[in-house]
Scaffold this active site. Sequence first.
Site, short mmCIF file in Angstrom:
data_model
loop_
_atom_site.label_atom_id
_atom_site.label_comp_id
_atom_site.label_asym_id
_atom_site.label_seq_id
_atom_site.Cartn_x
_atom_site.Cartn_y
_atom_site.Cartn_z
N ASP A 189 -1.47 -0.60 6.06
CA ASP A 189 -1.66 0.08 7.34
C ASP A 189 -3.13 0.22 7.70
OD1 ASP A 189 -2.30 3.49 6.89
OD2 ASP A 189 -2.08 2.11 5.22
N LYS A 203 -10.27 -1.04 -2.94
CA LYS A 203 -10.29 -1.64 -1.60
C LYS A 203 -11.56 -1.18 -0.87
CE LYS A 203 -5.27 -1.00 -1.50
NZ LYS A 203 -4.14 -0.35 -0.81
N ASP A 209 -0.11 5.23 0.93
CA ASP A 209 -0.33 6.22 1.99
C ASP A 209 -0.44 5.53 3.35
OD1 ASP A 209 -0.84 8.95 0.60
OD2 ASP A 209 -1.99 7.51 -0.58
N THR A 253 -2.43 1.21 -4.56
CA THR A 253 -2.94 2.30 -3.75
C THR A 253 -4.37 2.67 -4.09
OG1 THR A 253 -2.61 4.65 -3.23
CG2 THR A 253 -1.88 3.92 -5.39
N SER A 254 -5.05 3.25 -3.13
CA SER A 254 -6.41 3.73 -3.34
C SER A 254 -6.45 5.12 -3.97
CB SER A 254 -7.19 3.74 -2.03
OG SER A 254 -7.41 2.43 -1.57
N ASP A 313 0.88 -1.16 0.00
CA ASP A 313 0.00 0.00 0.00
C ASP A 313 0.92 1.22 0.00
OD1 ASP A 313 -2.40 1.66 0.55
OD2 ASP A 313 -1.46 1.88 2.51
#
Length: 224
Positions: free
Chosen positions: A164, A139, A18, A107-108, A16
């Site tokens: 995270d 996600k 951020d 990543t989102s 991931d």
Amino acid sequence: MARDLTATDFAAVIFDMDGTLIDSTPAVLRSWSRWAEENGLPAERLQGFHGVPSAGVVRAVLPAERVDAGIARIDELELTDVEDIVVLPGANEAFRTLPHDQVAIATSCNTPLARARIEASGLEAPAVLVTASDVVHGKPAPDPFLLAAERLGVDPTECLVVEDAPKGLIAAKAAGCATLAVVTTTPRDELDADLVVGDLSAVTWSDAGGRIRLHLVDRAYNAR
């Protein structure tokens, strides 16, 4: 049952971004606080969405007729605020150690925002980058991790995901991946992973006959 990650060799590692590789929290809070104020929403209405693509958050909190404008506005705010973004401990070290063709980011963020934050942070990013722009379902759906594994040319069940956020871990597990969580944005007891550590400085990586092996820097401190 949790897997012993130090006893498993992986075909690839998917990170991931951020909260895992970079700390963008100040910029995120500024952008979303302003967005919430502009849309007449209390800040607490946005709680519980960490790890969810921005478009998914907007769809969850605004009526349908305002969604498109809401997505465009949060994209604008986030793209124009990339101040104070820094690389988290152990992130660049991981990318310097791990084989370039066995690492990905999922990543989102959408693609423009992901690239802007990577550049602002100075992160040494891998070649494979999967963003919310690349998948229909972000996600907590498994799609980002499945696509990252596909682009790496490996089976997702042979991958380790580093996250995270609880929703990111849900996505990773749904993809069949092993999971390593870092306690950078979420309390340890809310992270359901095979192993939970403070941050990426708590682990090191080595080659295991063409596969990747994880090592704990301090096994006693990081034991779950």
